[in-house]
Scaffold this motif. Structure first.
Motif, PDB file in Angstrom:
ATOM      1  N   HIS A  33       0.853  -1.196   0.000  1.00  0.00           N
ATOM      2  CA  HIS A  33       0.000   0.000   0.000  1.00  0.00           C
ATOM      3  C   HIS A  33       0.884   1.239   0.000  1.00  0.00           C
ATOM      4  O   HIS A  33       0.607   2.210  -0.704  1.00  0.00           O
TER       5      HIS A  33
ATOM      6  N   ASP B 284      -3.684   0.135   6.399  1.00  0.00           N
ATOM      7  CA  ASP B 284      -4.347  -0.052   5.104  1.00  0.00           C
ATOM      8  C   ASP B 284      -3.827  -1.267   4.344  1.00  0.00           C
ATOM      9  O   ASP B 284      -4.296  -1.540   3.228  1.00  0.00           O
TER      10      ASP B 284
ATOM     11  N   GLY C 220      -6.426  -3.795   3.533  1.00  0.00           N
ATOM     12  CA  GLY C 220      -7.579  -3.244   2.849  1.00  0.00           C
ATOM     13  C   GLY C 220      -8.602  -2.574   3.736  1.00  0.00           C
ATOM     14  O   GLY C 220      -8.345  -2.224   4.888  1.00  0.00           O
TER      15      GLY C 220
ATOM     16  N   PRO D 120      -9.002  -4.323  -1.432  1.00  0.00           N
ATOM     17  CA  PRO D 120      -7.720  -3.617  -1.329  1.00  0.00           C
ATOM     18  C   PRO D 120      -7.893  -2.126  -1.591  1.00  0.00           C
ATOM     19  O   PRO D 120      -8.802  -1.694  -2.296  1.00  0.00           O
ATOM     20  N   THR D 121      -6.976  -1.356  -1.035  1.00  0.00           N
ATOM     21  CA  THR D 121      -6.906   0.063  -1.351  1.00  0.00           C
ATOM     22  C   THR D 121      -5.596   0.347  -2.089  1.00  0.00           C
ATOM     23  O   THR D 121      -4.534  -0.114  -1.676  1.00  0.00           O
ATOM     24  N   SER D 122      -5.693   1.085  -3.182  1.00  0.00           N
ATOM     25  CA  SER D 122      -4.523   1.368  -4.026  1.00  0.00           C
ATOM     26  C   SER D 122      -4.292   2.866  -4.151  1.00  0.00           C
ATOM     27  O   SER D 122      -3.842   3.353  -5.193  1.00  0.00           O
TER      28      SER D 122
ATOM     29  N   PHE E  68      -9.803 -10.818  -0.364  1.00  0.00           N
ATOM     30  CA  PHE E  68      -8.877  -9.717  -0.662  1.00  0.00           C
ATOM     31  C   PHE E  68      -8.018 -10.054  -1.875  1.00  0.00           C
ATOM     32  O   PHE E  68      -7.899  -9.255  -2.814  1.00  0.00           O
TER      33      PHE E  68
ATOM     34  N   LEU F 261      -7.815  -8.251  -5.519  1.00  0.00           N
ATOM     35  CA  LEU F 261      -6.532  -7.672  -5.940  1.00  0.00           C
ATOM     36  C   LEU F 261      -6.132  -8.202  -7.318  1.00  0.00           C
ATOM     37  O   LEU F 261      -5.714  -7.426  -8.190  1.00  0.00           O
TER      38      LEU F 261
ATOM     39  N   ASP G 231     -13.299   6.020  -2.707  1.00  0.00           N
ATOM     40  CA  ASP G 231     -12.344   4.934  -2.923  1.00  0.00           C
ATOM     41  C   ASP G 231     -12.135   4.671  -4.411  1.00  0.00           C
ATOM     42  O   ASP G 231     -11.018   4.390  -4.849  1.00  0.00           O
TER      43      ASP G 231
ATOM     44  N   ASN H  80      -8.466   4.963  -5.694  1.00  0.00           N
ATOM     45  CA  ASN H  80      -7.879   3.709  -6.169  1.00  0.00           C
ATOM     46  C   ASN H  80      -7.524   3.796  -7.648  1.00  0.00           C
ATOM     47  O   ASN H  80      -6.491   3.264  -8.083  1.00  0.00           O
TER      48      ASN H  80
END
Length: 323
Positions: free
Chosen positions: A162, A181, A184, A200-202, A245, A249, A300, A304
């Motif tokens: 992340h 994070d 996620g 997930p957070t990107s 997750f 991803l 998000d 993202n």
């Protein structure tokens, strides 16, 4: 003990504090308490500090009893308030990832980086001016090191993916990992029959999917009973969430690599991400309307897509250099 609405008991000695950032149920800091001593993991923004201090008052913990403030990384929804918080905690040491510590001592670069993403109006509204932390009160972590709170061990895990300045904390006492994070986001609005949904957070600018997968698998290999997420609070059923997750991803990576580099790519990423999340939520059993889901995920989707765009540009440059 009755807790105020912004606090919840997550596990033995672990409290999740809703910082109020953006909306209720979005951003949490954690307060760890052991034998009258305390530590904060993440701190939210400047505007969260009154709630963090109120949580101490609720539990009858003196400011001087807080020994550590540990941001998982220096993104502002996690670390924007650490400088102001440290001013209220005279005995606390700030423990930061070595890649992030300098930005908490001198937050000017951090501010400028976030300013480029959010703009000045949003920065002032959501974060407030960043307060530097005196360098003499800052220490840096190493992978595998142990931090102790009244004998309770927190093991540091270096968890890039992340962000390169991200570490997590394994609290064997509660069987939980403070994941920031790395593992996620999981919003309670998407819980179905007591089961959480995660993705997930990107967010910009250091999303690296291969490293992120390794970090998540490393956390899962500890066999934690629960995860303490900044977004949001505590989730369990970790093996199922790990598989979910990783599947999302993989779908995000396939989406990004399947799109041509064009002026339309950002909007195509946002649309594609929403399709991925929506399909997963429908499989999860979420009965919200498409528009309700989109409204909860709107920020998000934007962030993202931005982060994936930065990752794709870096990957393209690496491929060119190899050839």
């Amino acid at each position: 003990m009755d807790l105020p609405s912004f606090m919840q008991r997550a596990a033995d000695g672990v409290y999740a504090i809703d910082t109020g950032f953006q909306r209720e149920g979005f951003d949490a800091a954690c307060l760890l308490v052991q034998d009258g001593r305390a530590a904060f993991v993440d701190a939210g923004t400047n505007f969260a500090v009154p709630r963090l201090l109120a949580a101490l008052d609720v539990l009858g913990i003196a400011r001087e009893a807080v020994e550590m403030v540990i941001p998982t990384h220096v993104h502002l929804d996690h670390a924007g308030g650490v400088g102001l918080l440290m001013q209220e905690l005279p005995a606390a040491t700030l423990w930061a990832h070595p890649r992030g510590a300098r930005h908490l001592i001198d937050p000017r670069v951090l501010w400028q980086g976030a300013l480029a993403v959010y703009g000045e109006e949003e920065m002032n509204r959501s974060y407030g001016r960043l307060v530097p932390v005196d360098a003499s009160r800052v220490r840096t972590t190493e992978d595998g090191m142990e931090l102790r709170l009244a004998g309770r061990v927190l093991r540091v895990l270096d968890t890039p993916g992340h962000a390169r300045h991200h570490h997590c904390l394994w609290d064997e006492t509660s069987g939980g990992v403070f994941t920031g994070d790395t593992f996620g986001l999981s919003y309670r609005e998407f819980d179905v029959a007591g089961k959480a949904w995660i993705f997930p957070t990107s967010t910009p600018v250091q999303f690296e999917p291969d490293a992120l997968k390794e970090s998540v698998l490393r956390i899962a290999a500890l066999h934690p009973q629960r995860l303490y997420l900044t977004h949001f609070a505590c989730v369990s059923d970790v093996p199922r969430l790990t598989a979910l997750f990783l599947s999302i991803l993989d779908a995000m990576v396939a989406l990004g690599r399947g799109l041509p580099d064009s002026p339309e790519r950002h909007e195509e990423l946002k649309a594609g991400l929403f399709e991925i999340y929506l399909a997963s939520l429908r499989q999860h059993g979420c009965a919200m309307t498409d528009s309700e889901i989109h409204s909860l995920l709107e920020m998000d989707l934007e962030l993202n897509a931005q982060g994936m765009g930065v990752w794709l540009e870096k990957e393209a440059k690496q491929n060119i250099s190899k050839n």
